[in-house]
Motif scaffolding. Structure first.
Motif, PDB file in Angstrom:
ATOM      1  N   PHE A   2       0.483  -1.178  -0.261  1.00  0.00           N
ATOM      2  CA  PHE A   2      -0.130  -0.332  -0.105  1.00  0.00           C
ATOM      3  C   PHE A   2       0.680   1.313  -0.175  1.00  0.00           C
ATOM      4  CE2 PHE A   2      -2.794   3.308   2.235  1.00  0.00           C
ATOM      5  CZ  PHE A   2      -4.233   3.379   1.457  1.00  0.00           C
ATOM      6  N   LYS A   3       2.307   1.139   0.793  1.00  0.00           N
ATOM      7  CA  LYS A   3       2.941   2.386   1.177  1.00  0.00           C
ATOM      8  C   LYS A   3       3.345   2.640   0.148  1.00  0.00           C
ATOM      9  CE  LYS A   3       6.027   3.592   4.328  1.00  0.00           C
ATOM     10  NZ  LYS A   3       7.425   3.318   5.017  1.00  0.00           N
ATOM     11  N   GLU A   4       4.140   1.777  -0.494  1.00  0.00           N
ATOM     12  CA  GLU A   4       4.804   1.901  -1.676  1.00  0.00           C
ATOM     13  C   GLU A   4       3.818   2.618  -3.113  1.00  0.00           C
ATOM     14  OE1 GLU A   4       8.394   0.714  -2.592  1.00  0.00           O
ATOM     15  OE2 GLU A   4       8.195   0.784  -1.113  1.00  0.00           O
ATOM     16  N   CYS A   5       2.718   1.664  -3.499  1.00  0.00           N
ATOM     17  CA  CYS A   5       1.092   2.363  -4.129  1.00  0.00           C
ATOM     18  C   CYS A   5       1.449   3.399  -3.847  1.00  0.00           C
ATOM     19  CB  CYS A   5       0.044   2.025  -4.478  1.00  0.00           C
ATOM     20  SG  CYS A   5       0.816   0.520  -4.799  1.00  0.00           S
ATOM     21  N   VAL A   6       1.038   4.466  -2.704  1.00  0.00           N
ATOM     22  CA  VAL A   6       1.205   5.634  -2.823  1.00  0.00           C
ATOM     23  C   VAL A   6       1.650   6.591  -3.107  1.00  0.00           C
ATOM     24  CG1 VAL A   6       0.910   7.631  -0.708  1.00  0.00           C
ATOM     25  CG2 VAL A   6      -0.759   4.551  -0.787  1.00  0.00           C
ATOM     26  N   ARG A   7       3.159   6.133  -2.792  1.00  0.00           N
ATOM     27  CA  ARG A   7       4.270   6.568  -2.323  1.00  0.00           C
ATOM     28  C   ARG A   7       4.510   6.594  -4.167  1.00  0.00           C
ATOM     29  NH1 ARG A   7       9.809   8.108  -1.016  1.00  0.00           N
ATOM     30  NH2 ARG A   7      11.430   7.445  -2.056  1.00  0.00           N
ATOM     31  N   MET A   8       4.633   5.652  -5.130  1.00  0.00           N
ATOM     32  CA  MET A   8       4.514   5.899  -6.542  1.00  0.00           C
ATOM     33  C   MET A   8       3.524   6.768  -7.069  1.00  0.00           C
ATOM     34  SD  MET A   8       4.676   2.214  -7.671  1.00  0.00           S
ATOM     35  CE  MET A   8       5.100   1.870  -9.615  1.00  0.00           C
ATOM     36  N   GLN A   9       2.698   6.927  -5.876  1.00  0.00           N
ATOM     37  CA  GLN A   9       1.694   8.195  -6.911  1.00  0.00           C
ATOM     38  C   GLN A   9       2.253   9.191  -6.728  1.00  0.00           C
ATOM     39  OE1 GLN A   9      -1.804   7.293  -8.823  1.00  0.00           O
ATOM     40  NE2 GLN A   9      -1.030   9.961  -9.141  1.00  0.00           N
ATOM     41  N   ASN A  10       2.725   9.676  -5.689  1.00  0.00           N
ATOM     42  CA  ASN A  10       3.437  10.702  -5.004  1.00  0.00           C
ATOM     43  C   ASN A  10       5.197  11.766  -5.993  1.00  0.00           C
ATOM     44  OD1 ASN A  10       1.542  11.158  -3.213  1.00  0.00           O
ATOM     45  ND2 ASN A  10       3.526  10.069  -1.499  1.00  0.00           N
ATOM     46  N   ILE A  11       5.479  10.500  -6.358  1.00  0.00           N
ATOM     47  CA  ILE A  11       6.298  10.695  -7.006  1.00  0.00           C
ATOM     48  C   ILE A  11       5.700  11.038  -9.099  1.00  0.00           C
ATOM     49  CG2 ILE A  11       8.333   9.821  -8.717  1.00  0.00           C
ATOM     50  CD1 ILE A  11       9.018   7.418  -5.926  1.00  0.00           C
ATOM     51  N   VAL A  12       4.900  10.741  -9.449  1.00  0.00           N
ATOM     52  CA  VAL A  12       4.741  11.062 -10.637  1.00  0.00           C
ATOM     53  C   VAL A  12       4.347  12.761 -10.353  1.00  0.00           C
ATOM     54  CG1 VAL A  12       4.678   8.370 -11.665  1.00  0.00           C
ATOM     55  CG2 VAL A  12       1.854   9.364 -10.700  1.00  0.00           C
ATOM     56  N   ASP A  13       2.786  12.679  -9.959  1.00  0.00           N
ATOM     57  CA  ASP A  13       2.454  13.851  -9.075  1.00  0.00           C
ATOM     58  C   ASP A  13       3.710  14.544  -9.299  1.00  0.00           C
ATOM     59  OD1 ASP A  13       0.457  12.655  -9.778  1.00  0.00           O
ATOM     60  OD2 ASP A  13      -0.308  12.140  -7.507  1.00  0.00           O
ATOM     61  N   GLY A  14       4.368  13.818  -7.929  1.00  0.00           N
ATOM     62  CA  GLY A  14       5.435  15.669  -7.747  1.00  0.00           C
ATOM     63  C   GLY A  14       6.579  15.944  -9.004  1.00  0.00           C
ATOM     64  N   LEU A  15       6.157  15.059 -10.315  1.00  0.00           N
ATOM     65  CA  LEU A  15       6.958  15.773 -11.257  1.00  0.00           C
ATOM     66  C   LEU A  15       5.910  15.798 -12.518  1.00  0.00           C
ATOM     67  CD1 LEU A  15       8.872  11.777 -11.980  1.00  0.00           C
ATOM     68  CD2 LEU A  15      10.061  13.841 -11.054  1.00  0.00           C
TER      69      LEU A  15
END
Ligand code: E4P
Length: 225
Positions: free
Chosen positions: A146-159
């Motif tokens: 779950f945490k890894e998926c949320v972090r992935m979303q944050n990465i693409v949003d941040g970029l």
């Protein structure tokens, strides 16, 4: 949000896709084997034409031990409908090479078999349309999926990347809601999870009550004072 049905079992497609909530279907060689479907280009064309008569996108996986083989199979499958077929490619060294070759030929790409959030950086830098983290399988391997998926979303949003995080290997419908609260909006899940989404006895009871009221209402009353 965007939902995909994760199965090659066409009887399940017939039962679930007409409900209208699925944007498309996802498959891979494992799901084909499970549904007794041969993993061949011609069978994938047959499946694609059925899936695309019921949804907007057919996402299926290429195969091969080298980038050239994956490229060849991916090209042959997607030649049938370049706009609505998305080719999944494992996010390995050879896979990303094949994905780059396919993308240069105009093929839509989903990097798949993703097991850690930093792989979102690969997808974003390549500019591919989707990357599919395996949430349940990360948990199976001692990670916090779950945490890894949320972090992935944050990465693409941040970029500011347009890559969609397509969460796969979801084993229960509650997780869909939990992920959506965190901003994830693209999911592929099994028929079992899809059925769970419709599992609400109170809704069924309310619908039954409406039917009873409707049948009473069909009796003509004299409404004049
Ligand atoms: C996705 O491509 C996989 O088929 C799927 O999500 C795996 O789910 P599982 O880990 O529950 O088998």
């Amino acid at each position: 949000c965007r939902f995909f049905l994760d199965t090659a079992d066409t009887a399940e497609w017939d039962g679930l896709l007409p409900r209208g909530l699925f944007h498309g279907v996802t498959t891979n060689p494992t799901l084909l084997a499970r549904a007794n479907q041969p993993c061949t280009v011609s069978n994938l064309h047959t499946l694609a034409s059925k899936a695309l008569s019921l949804t907007d996108e057919f996402m299926c996986q290429t195969w091969g031990s080298t980038a050239d083989e994956m490229y060849k199979n991916g090209m042959e499958i997607s030649d049938m409908d370049r706009d609505r077929i998305v080719i999944k490619v494992p996010v390995t060294a050879e896979g990303t090479k094949a994905a780059t070759m396919l993308a240069r030929s105009g093929v839509r790409i989903c990097l798949t078999a993703c097991y850690n959030s930093k792989q979102a950086l690969i997808a974003a830098s390549m500019g591919v349309e989707y990357i599919a983290p395996y949430l349940g399988r990360m948990n199976d391997n001692g990670k916090d999926g779950f945490k890894e998926c949320v972090r992935m979303q944050n990465i693409v949003d941040g970029l500011g990347s347009d890559t969609r995080i397509l969460v796969a290997s979801i084993r229960d419908s509650e997780t869909l809601g939990d992920l959506a609260v965190e901003g994830l909006d693209t999911f592929t899940f099994s028929p079992m999870v899809a059925r769970e989404l419709f599992d609400e006895p109170l809704t069924d009871a309310a619908a039954d009550e409406f039917e009873i009221a409707a049948s009473l209402g069909s009796v003509e009353f004299d409404l004049k004072p």
